[in-house]
Design a protein around this motif. Structure first.
Motif, short mmCIF file in Angstrom:
data_model
loop_
_atom_site.label_atom_id
_atom_site.label_comp_id
_atom_site.label_asym_id
_atom_site.label_seq_id
_atom_site.Cartn_x
_atom_site.Cartn_y
_atom_site.Cartn_z
N TRP A 136 0.82 -1.20 0.00
CA TRP A 136 0.00 0.00 0.00
C TRP A 136 0.85 1.25 0.00
N ILE A 137 0.21 2.38 -0.36
CA ILE A 137 0.86 3.68 -0.25
C ILE A 137 0.01 4.56 0.65
N GLY A 138 0.58 5.69 1.08
CA GLY A 138 -0.13 6.58 1.98
C GLY A 138 0.04 6.15 3.42
N GLY A 139 -0.88 6.59 4.28
CA GLY A 139 -0.84 6.22 5.68
C GLY A 139 -1.31 4.79 5.86
N VAL A 140 -0.49 3.96 6.45
CA VAL A 140 -0.79 2.53 6.57
C VAL A 140 -0.65 2.09 8.02
N ASP A 141 -1.64 1.35 8.49
CA ASP A 141 -1.56 0.75 9.82
C ASP A 141 -0.76 -0.54 9.71
N THR A 142 0.43 -0.56 10.25
CA THR A 142 1.30 -1.74 10.15
C THR A 142 1.19 -2.65 11.37
N SER A 143 0.20 -2.41 12.20
CA SER A 143 0.03 -3.24 13.39
C SER A 143 -0.28 -4.68 13.01
N PRO A 144 0.18 -5.64 13.82
CA PRO A 144 -0.21 -7.04 13.57
C PRO A 144 -1.71 -7.20 13.67
N ILE A 145 -2.25 -8.22 13.03
CA ILE A 145 -3.68 -8.49 13.08
C ILE A 145 -4.13 -8.61 14.53
N GLY A 146 -5.22 -7.93 14.86
CA GLY A 146 -5.74 -7.95 16.22
C GLY A 146 -5.25 -6.81 17.08
N LYS A 147 -4.33 -5.97 16.55
CA LYS A 147 -3.80 -4.84 17.31
C LYS A 147 -3.91 -3.57 16.47
N ALA A 148 -5.05 -3.40 15.84
CA ALA A 148 -5.26 -2.28 14.93
C ALA A 148 -5.08 -0.94 15.63
N GLY A 149 -4.57 0.03 14.87
CA GLY A 149 -4.46 1.39 15.36
C GLY A 149 -3.26 1.65 16.24
N LYS A 150 -2.22 0.82 16.16
CA LYS A 150 -1.05 0.99 17.03
C LYS A 150 0.14 1.62 16.32
N SER A 151 0.33 1.32 15.03
CA SER A 151 1.53 1.77 14.33
C SER A 151 1.19 2.24 12.93
N TYR A 152 1.16 3.57 12.71
CA TYR A 152 0.89 4.13 11.41
C TYR A 152 2.19 4.65 10.80
N TYR A 153 2.47 4.21 9.57
CA TYR A 153 3.63 4.71 8.82
C TYR A 153 3.14 5.25 7.49
N PHE A 154 3.99 6.07 6.85
CA PHE A 154 3.59 6.69 5.59
C PHE A 154 4.50 6.22 4.47
N PHE A 155 3.88 5.76 3.37
CA PHE A 155 4.62 5.24 2.22
C PHE A 155 4.32 6.08 0.99
N GLY A 156 5.37 6.44 0.25
CA GLY A 156 5.24 7.35 -0.88
C GLY A 156 4.78 6.68 -2.16
N GLU A 157 4.83 7.42 -3.27
CA GLU A 157 4.34 6.92 -4.55
C GLU A 157 5.16 5.74 -5.07
N ASP A 158 6.41 5.61 -4.59
CA ASP A 158 7.22 4.45 -4.98
C ASP A 158 7.04 3.29 -4.01
N TYR A 159 6.06 3.41 -3.10
CA TYR A 159 5.70 2.39 -2.12
C TYR A 159 6.73 2.25 -0.99
N ALA A 160 7.77 3.02 -1.01
CA ALA A 160 8.81 2.92 0.02
C ALA A 160 8.47 3.82 1.21
N LEU A 161 8.95 3.41 2.37
CA LEU A 161 8.72 4.17 3.60
C LEU A 161 9.31 5.56 3.48
N MET A 162 8.51 6.58 3.83
CA MET A 162 8.98 7.95 3.84
C MET A 162 9.44 8.32 5.24
N THR A 163 10.55 9.01 5.33
CA THR A 163 11.06 9.46 6.62
C THR A 163 11.27 10.97 6.58
N GLY A 164 11.41 11.57 7.76
CA GLY A 164 11.53 13.01 7.86
C GLY A 164 10.43 13.55 8.72
N THR A 165 10.44 14.83 8.99
CA THR A 165 9.46 15.43 9.88
C THR A 165 8.68 16.51 9.14
#
Length: 360
Positions: free
Chosen positions: A199-228
């Motif tokens: 997926w791209i955009g804001g993605v919940d990467t939490s394990p199944i059953g623990k929704a809403g714990k870890s959101y990361y953002f992935f760019g148009e190339d599907y790679a993790l975006m870093t920075g503030t």
């Protein structure tokens, strides 16, 4: 932000007539048969993590003891389900049989029992039923792993694959799709735990059953975006990143203004949606009693729910929402022309509640 959800799910119909397979006798001897609280058995369906968009799953929990059905086949209200070791059931295949589940606030899927087996032909693997049908142009969870099939029903071979209707996947040597985090070179990617899709955009990467714990953002190339700072993926999709690539959620003050980053949408900046050509489709957004305008900026507060003899309404003073939608503290609401709520849909639990005897 996606345009507000309009899909409505009917109430949970546990009396729906479905013909399910019966597991082997050896499994039946170990399986537990229960009735849910609908029938007074003290057990209940739990869809507390049902808002996740990676698939439908649920648990069956004892109302008093908190015990869960887990580790194999169990019969619930006369229907057989396969429970994982953590107690979850999925819309998937197990032991060659399809295992449908009731959607949260929905219904039992009416699937006929079939026995599926892996078949190899011409160097390709297919998952085929005894009636000769096989899975085509789709993906499926089979015995705890995710597999993707092309338009001819052939299992995708190892490596990066761009599926026509679902997007990018990475296939392991055993034919299953990779799930979870994956590093290639200096870039990190994430494959959905349930579907194996990237997926791209804001993605919940939490394990199944623990929704809403870890959101990361992935760019148009599907790679993790870093920075503030703020990132904009689509025209209306804004999120705020921490240095490690995680998305901020909740209230944030930036440039002297307050914004609310919605955990129901992976940290996406909330806003109101106003459509002059179709005002009935517009939606006012409120969190913690504050109004969020069309630019995502927090305005005045003091708004709340009120009830009179005719029903529930939301507003303050002479203002109230009417003949449109409201997104209030993570709950989507539909209001009639007089300002009274017709129904609400909790996006965290996907629970639909009607307040009037009218269906829309």
């Amino acid at each position: 932000m996606k345009k507000h959800v309009k899909k409505l799910l009917a109430g949970l119909l546990l009396t729906a007539a479905i013909l399910f397979f019966v597991p082997a006798a050896a499994d039946q001897a170990e399986a537990q048969s229960v009735k849910t609280e609908v029938y007074g058995g003290g057990w209940k369906w739990d869809f507390s993590d049902g808002a996740r968009y990676d698939g439908y799953f649920a648990r069956v929990i004892n109302k008093k003891s908190g015990a869960m059905l887990k580790n194999g086949w169990h019969q619930v209200d006369g229907y057989w389900f396969y429970f994982e070791k953590d107690g979850y059931i999925f819309d998937e295949y197990h032991d060659g049989n399809y295992v449908g589940i009731p959607e949260a606030g929905g219904y039992y899927e009416d699937y006929e029992p079939m026995t599926y087996k892996w078949k190899k032909a011409g160097g390709n693997w297919r998952y085929q039923s005894t009636s000769g049908e096989y899975l085509t142009d789709t993906w499926a969870r089979i015995d705890g792993k995710v597999y993707h099939f092309d338009e001819n029903g052939n299992l995708y071979k190892a490596g990066w694959r761009n599926t026509p209707n679902y997007g990018w996947i990475y296939v392991n040597k055993d034919g299953s799709a990779k799930t979870g985090w994956y590093q290639e070179g200096n870039k990190w990617y994430f494959f959905n735990y349930y579907s194996g899709l990237m997926w791209i955009g804001g993605v919940d990467t939490s394990p199944i059953g623990k929704a809403g714990k870890s959101y990361y953002f992935f760019g148009e190339d599907y790679a993790l975006m870093t920075g503030t700072g703020w990132v904009n993926l689509f025209e209306s999709f804004w999120a705020y990143l921490n240095k490690n690539g995680t998305c901020r959620t909740g209230w944030i003050k930036n440039g002297g203004k307050w914004y609310y980053l919605d955990p129901n949408y992976a940290g996406e900046m909330t806003r109101s949606w106003i459509y002059e050509d179709s005002p009935e489709d517009s939606m006012y957004t409120f969190f913690d009693g504050y109004y969020i305008d069309a630019n995502g900026v927090c305005r005045d507060g003091g708004y709340g729910w009120h009830k009179d003899a005719k029903g529930w309404w939301f507003g303050k003073g002479k203002f109230y929402i009417r003949n449109m939608y409201g997104y209030i503290d993570g709950v989507e609401c539909k209001f009639d022309k007089n300002g009274y709520v017709i129904y609400t849909t909790d996006l965290k639990t996907r629970k639909l509640t009607y307040y009037q005897d009218v269906e829309y």
